[in-house]
Write a protein that holds these residues in place. Sequence first.
Motif, PDB file in Angstrom:
ATOM      1  N   TYR A   1       0.838  -1.200   0.000  1.00 63.85           N
ATOM      2  CA  TYR A   1       0.000   0.000   0.000  1.00 63.85           C
ATOM      3  C   TYR A   1       0.878   1.258   0.000  1.00 63.85           C
ATOM      4  O   TYR A   1       1.885   1.341   0.718  1.00 63.85           O
ATOM      5  CB  TYR A   1      -0.926  -0.004   1.220  1.00 63.85           C
ATOM      6  N   ASN A   2       0.466   2.223  -0.806  1.00 59.48           N
ATOM      7  CA  ASN A   2       1.248   3.453  -0.965  1.00 59.48           C
ATOM      8  C   ASN A   2       1.304   4.255   0.322  1.00 59.48           C
ATOM      9  O   ASN A   2       2.320   4.897   0.612  1.00 59.48           O
ATOM     10  CB  ASN A   2       0.655   4.309  -2.086  1.00 59.48           C
ATOM     11  N   ASP A   3       0.222   4.258   1.081  1.00 62.14           N
ATOM     12  CA  ASP A   3       0.198   5.042   2.307  1.00 62.14           C
ATOM     13  C   ASP A   3       1.282   4.577   3.264  1.00 62.14           C
ATOM     14  O   ASP A   3       2.025   5.391   3.841  1.00 62.14           O
ATOM     15  CB  ASP A   3      -1.189   4.921   2.954  1.00 62.14           C
ATOM     16  N   ALA A   4       1.396   3.256   3.447  1.00 62.17           N
ATOM     17  CA  ALA A   4       2.426   2.730   4.346  1.00 62.17           C
ATOM     18  C   ALA A   4       3.828   3.029   3.823  1.00 62.17           C
ATOM     19  O   ALA A   4       4.724   3.412   4.593  1.00 62.17           O
ATOM     20  CB  ALA A   4       2.228   1.217   4.518  1.00 62.17           C
ATOM     21  N   ARG A   5       4.039   2.885   2.527  1.00 55.91           N
ATOM     22  CA  ARG A   5       5.369   3.151   1.958  1.00 55.91           C
ATOM     23  C   ARG A   5       5.769   4.605   2.148  1.00 55.91           C
ATOM     24  O   ARG A   5       6.898   4.905   2.540  1.00 55.91           O
ATOM     25  CB  ARG A   5       5.376   2.791   0.468  1.00 55.91           C
ATOM     26  N   HIS A   6       4.854   5.523   1.865  1.00 54.97           N
ATOM     27  CA  HIS A   6       5.187   6.954   1.963  1.00 54.97           C
ATOM     28  C   HIS A   6       5.436   7.364   3.401  1.00 54.97           C
ATOM     29  O   HIS A   6       6.376   8.131   3.687  1.00 54.97           O
ATOM     30  CB  HIS A   6       4.061   7.778   1.350  1.00 54.97           C
ATOM     31  N   ARG A   7       4.624   6.885   4.323  1.00 54.55           N
ATOM     32  CA  ARG A   7       4.802   7.262   5.727  1.00 54.55           C
ATOM     33  C   ARG A   7       6.108   6.731   6.293  1.00 54.55           C
ATOM     34  O   ARG A   7       6.831   7.435   7.013  1.00 54.55           O
ATOM     35  CB  ARG A   7       3.616   6.770   6.544  1.00 54.55           C
ATOM     36  N   ILE A   8       6.439   5.472   5.941  1.00 49.12           N
ATOM     37  CA  ILE A   8       7.693   4.895   6.435  1.00 49.12           C
ATOM     38  C   ILE A   8       8.892   5.599   5.817  1.00 49.12           C
ATOM     39  O   ILE A   8       9.882   5.909   6.509  1.00 49.12           O
ATOM     40  CB  ILE A   8       7.723   3.386   6.144  1.00 49.12           C
ATOM     41  N   ALA A   9       8.838   5.881   4.514  1.00 46.06           N
ATOM     42  CA  ALA A   9       9.946   6.573   3.851  1.00 46.06           C
ATOM     43  C   ALA A   9      10.152   7.965   4.438  1.00 46.06           C
ATOM     44  O   ALA A   9      11.293   8.400   4.662  1.00 46.06           O
ATOM     45  CB  ALA A   9       9.689   6.651   2.349  1.00 46.06           C
ATOM     46  N   SER A  10       9.070   8.670   4.724  1.00 49.00           N
ATOM     47  CA  SER A  10       9.191  10.015   5.301  1.00 49.00           C
ATOM     48  C   SER A  10       9.796   9.963   6.705  1.00 49.00           C
ATOM     49  O   SER A  10      10.654  10.788   7.065  1.00 49.00           O
ATOM     50  CB  SER A  10       7.816  10.684   5.347  1.00 49.00           C
ATOM     51  N   HIS A  11       9.370   8.982   7.507  1.00 46.19           N
ATOM     52  CA  HIS A  11       9.907   8.893   8.865  1.00 46.19           C
ATOM     53  C   HIS A  11      11.380   8.500   8.854  1.00 46.19           C
ATOM     54  O   HIS A  11      12.179   9.066   9.625  1.00 46.19           O
ATOM     55  CB  HIS A  11       9.101   7.869   9.668  1.00 46.19           C
ATOM     56  N   LEU A  12      11.775   7.552   8.000  1.00 47.22           N
ATOM     57  CA  LEU A  12      13.182   7.176   7.927  1.00 47.22           C
ATOM     58  C   LEU A  12      14.039   8.335   7.454  1.00 47.22           C
ATOM     59  O   LEU A  12      15.168   8.525   7.943  1.00 47.22           O
ATOM     60  CB  LEU A  12      13.349   5.967   6.990  1.00 47.22           C
TER      61      LEU A  12
END
Length: 391
Positions: A364-375
């Motif tokens: 899911y794109n939402d999970a990918r974007h949120r994790i990438a932003s936090h990292l």
Amino acid sequence: MTTIEETYEGEVTRKVKRRTSFKIHETSSSTKKTTMTTAPAKLYGKDLDEYEELDVEQLLSQLSPEEISILAKEVDPDDNLLPPSQRCSYECEKKPTGPLNRKKLIEHINKQALETPDKPEFKPYVAGTIRGKKWIPPENVNQKEADEQIAIDLGDEYEQALSQATQDEIIDLAAILGFHSMMNQDQYHASLLNKGQPLGLGWDGITKASQPKVFPPEPPNDTNIELSIQMVKEDNYDLKHLNWNNIKNISDEKFEQLFEALKDNTNLETLSLTNTGMTDRTAIKLAEALEKNCTLKVVNVETNFISPDGIVRLMKSLLNQRSLEEFRATNQRSQVLGNKIEMEITKLVESNPTLLRLGLHLEYNDARHRIASHLQRNIDRIRLSRVGSSS
């Protein structure tokens, strides 16, 4: 007779092609009164006004059953509430001869079809006679278009440069411009790498399949399991990286001994357990070890048999010490984690301030974007802290 009176402001101009009569009465200079009389509607030469007051039920009561059946055949009631047997005008007067026998019915239909004579042809068949219009194949238009040369005006400067260019220079120019259809793969890659065109591979050359490069197989992992467990248990200072990748038939007891020794180890920084056959049972032991170990920086458990719940358990263990910087767990037993598991992993990652890299396949794109932003925020915070400490 029906009379319609209409009043119009200003002048009145009409062109009507029907049986009407107009009477115009002038009332003032700006207002005119128009009276229009329309002929009544007729059906079969009779006025319809005569049938408005008739009672339909009284008319139907005067009809005989034969006349009602004839009328029912002529009129199809548009009522979906009626069953099809009452709406259909077809009525079979024959009595049923018995129950339906599908096999006999099909045999009767086939027999009747075979016994029915074919319709005679108006023109009998004569061998060699062409009936109708003979088909003539069209001319090869594509061949004519290919033979024709297209003249393109490029200007004197470009035409002079192209006319003096060699074949290799034109191939290099086509590769730079991205004209892949004008050359083969060997020509294209040779032009990009500036190696020079291979011999015999011009515009008319034939590209042969290139031989695949033979790479030697990777040597087997010769890590001594017993010795490495003993070194981890003794907290050996020289052991910084432990690699058990691709080692087969490791028992659960060996995993438990390693993870039990890992709890008190203070020197090991990298642990690689790729393709070792780990299951949820051993993953729980690893999670318990990660909750107590504070020196590990990288953990890799890719290509194993850990379930999504086991991955969540490992992610939760990273929040205890908050020292791990890289965690990889792709290519597990279940390729798709699911929305619920991905959202739970996302919340765990967002609660971890030290994790910098995560190796997981998220759908899911939402999970990918949120994790990438936090990292990325974690990386920026560490970079700014290093810059501040150095200055």
